[in-house]
Design an enzyme around this catalytic site. Sequence first.
Site, PDB file in Angstrom:
ATOM      1  N   LEU A  24      -1.726 -16.758  16.516  1.00 17.79           N
ATOM      2  CA  LEU A  24      -1.199 -18.131  16.546  1.00 17.79           C
ATOM      3  C   LEU A  24       0.312 -18.154  16.360  1.00 17.79           C
ATOM      4  CD1 LEU A  24      -3.907 -19.989  14.406  1.00 17.79           C
ATOM      5  CD2 LEU A  24      -3.631 -20.039  16.880  1.00 17.79           C
ATOM      6  N   GLY A  25       0.845 -17.195  15.627  1.00 19.19           N
ATOM      7  CA  GLY A  25       2.280 -17.166  15.401  1.00 19.19           C
ATOM      8  C   GLY A  25       2.679 -16.035  14.487  1.00 19.19           C
ATOM      9  N   GLY A  27       6.069 -14.801  11.729  1.00 16.22           N
ATOM     10  CA  GLY A  27       7.269 -15.232  11.038  1.00 16.22           C
ATOM     11  C   GLY A  27       7.694 -14.209  10.010  1.00 16.22           C
ATOM     12  N   GLY A  28       8.688 -14.608   9.207  1.00 17.75           N
ATOM     13  CA  GLY A  28       9.209 -13.681   8.220  1.00 17.75           C
ATOM     14  C   GLY A  28       8.218 -13.336   7.127  1.00 17.75           C
ATOM     15  N   GLY A  30       4.799 -13.272   7.567  1.00 15.60           N
ATOM     16  CA  GLY A  30       3.654 -12.549   8.095  1.00 15.60           C
ATOM     17  C   GLY A  30       3.207 -13.139   9.417  1.00 15.60           C
ATOM     18  N   VAL A  32       0.005 -15.226  11.707  1.00 14.60           N
ATOM     19  CA  VAL A  32      -1.103 -16.160  11.634  1.00 14.60           C
ATOM     20  C   VAL A  32      -2.031 -15.919  12.819  1.00 14.60           C
ATOM     21  CG1 VAL A  32      -1.809 -18.575  11.449  1.00 14.60           C
ATOM     22  CG2 VAL A  32       0.399 -17.846  10.537  1.00 14.60           C
ATOM     23  N   LYS A  46      -3.741 -16.475   7.723  1.00 14.14           N
ATOM     24  CA  LYS A  46      -2.370 -15.999   7.569  1.00 14.14           C
ATOM     25  C   LYS A  46      -2.383 -14.714   6.756  1.00 14.14           C
ATOM     26  CE  LYS A  46       2.337 -17.395   6.566  1.00 14.14           C
ATOM     27  NZ  LYS A  46       3.246 -18.540   6.385  1.00 14.14           N
ATOM     28  N   ASP A 140       8.454 -25.113   1.276  1.00  9.41           N
ATOM     29  CA  ASP A 140       8.840 -24.596   2.595  1.00  9.41           C
ATOM     30  C   ASP A 140       8.446 -25.584   3.686  1.00  9.41           C
ATOM     31  OD1 ASP A 140      10.020 -22.768   4.324  1.00  9.41           O
ATOM     32  OD2 ASP A 140       8.153 -21.647   4.632  1.00  9.41           O
TER      33      ASP A 140
END
Length: 632
Positions: A24-25, A27-28, A30, A32, A46, A140
């Site tokens: 799904l995505g 980032g910094g 981890g 998902v 996640k 966040d």
Amino acid sequence: MVALRPLAPGDPSRIGNYQLSEVLGRGGQGSVYLGETPAGRPVAVKILNDQMVTEPAARRRFLRESEIARRVAVFCTAQVLDVGFEANRPYLVSEYIQGPSLQQLVTDEGPRAGSSLDRLAVSTLTALSAIHRAGILHRDLKPSNVIMGREGPVVIDFGIARSLEHATTGSALVGTPAYMAPELIGREPAGPGSDVFSWASTMVFASTGHTAFGGGPVPAILHAVLNAEPDMSGAPDRLRRLLSRALAKRPDDRPTIDELLAELTGHETDTHRVPGPAPARHGQATTAFLPPPQPTASPLSTPPSVPFGQPVGEIFTGHTAAITSLAIDDLEGRSVVVSADADGTLRRWDLFTGQQLGEPMRGHERARGHITSVVVTQSDRRSLIVSGDRSERVRLWDLTSGDCLEEWDQKGNVLAVGQWDGRPVLIGGRGAVVEIFDLPTGRLACRPLTIPFYRHDPGARPVVSQLAATRVDGRTVIVAGCYADHRLNRAVWTFDVATGEALHLPLNRQEGSIDLMATAQHDGQPIVVSYGRTRWMRAWAMRAWSLSTGEAFGKVEQARSVRRTIASLATVRLAGRPTVVHAAHDGTVRVLDVLTGQHIGQPIRDHERPAGHVTSMTATHIAGDPVVVVGR
């Protein structure tokens, strides 16, 4: 919609009980993944970078914060379903919300406007309000953490940033610079106002298509957040003043969530400031766990302030041998844990701070000094520790100073304390005899109490294995559990201290052998909970009895977890009901409702010491929350 990507080499195909299918995505923090439960329900999983949570304390903090996030009301938020670790990799499972993120939607379709923007502002504020009421902060909030679902905006990823902030080292910041409040950049304490700032920054992006403090290198963004005025060009006039106030540099100058909602919806509301999360309470003798917010099949409903089954504070270390006994006392408002080990050493700990108090207390030498019992009592407004070893030597200590006050021989190796005629007494068991001694003199207070037996075979003589003192109908009663066998028909005896006579209750007909025992109260009547072998030594069972009537009480005997593996047990009151906490040799702790015999919550396992052998346990309360302290 979110563009799903296939798993890449190195991506796990499964974690915990969840099958992973697509990305799904990333980032910094981890990655998902789209996952699936064993029942086929789609979920978002996640998986955090393992370097984010590497230390034992950081892992416990991550679990604690994530478990608190599970209590957030599900409207306007993605429900947190599960948290855990696998191969040192922390993961969090939440409800899967289909739809693009606010970041993606604005990038693809342009800024929001009109009623769509108003609904977005109100929904995200409502979600933040629910998160704060659960006792946590988001920390966040940003456009990529707002999913534009079919039924409206949904806030995700709340409750993680604080755990990760504690896990990082050096100058690393946890959060997205363009949406971070100035106090977070300056490493000052966060509060509800920090989330208000991030919300306003998110609304600026949603209404304009650009960030409030520009782009470019991270140092330039941080400088703008700390010093520059926000760029709200393109934002509708009706929101500018409100967003400007919410982007104030000082938290105290920002409106509260209630004030923002009142202005956006046109309704008056209570403008009290929502407090930030209460500071975590620290301290445990070896490992401390909190009982659950809700039972699995028991009518308890009062949630504690810390989630079920999570360690409180750090592991206390210092003993050089197995912990053989634990006791707790409140000394000048401070909870003190007393622990004893197989080397004959006692130590005192502050349960809140985890600090060891004073020097180790020695005197039970290793050759004869395996400490079998530790109890704490009060005499003349002074807290006393009584410790006994397997050679029947007993020592009396001052809890405050750690000084040894008295040393006696032949007092028994099974100990309890109680009150008789308004004064504290020590109750000692050895062989088939129970004796009562005055404290602090150590003199015999009354004639010995003898466990009757009806066989001439010396091998059939009972041996006292467990002792407890309680009050029944205004009189002091001693309960003695015995090691016995099928040649004896009584494994539990009760004595009236005033007369020295055994009480002939149906309770006394319990047959077999008693290995563990504890007392509790329910509606003013005392209860004894025992564990041991049944008649003919063919099975193991836990039973609860009313000392007022002598009849069986509750349904703990029906619990499936009651097997031979139980190593220790304690009783504690949870939501006004008697509860048994018992530990298996493998380190698993389970909680039972005495009345229903049903488990409360899930089995508690110390993932830091998966093979830890439980050797002792006791229970207490901290600020009203039940806590069990486990020795290994």
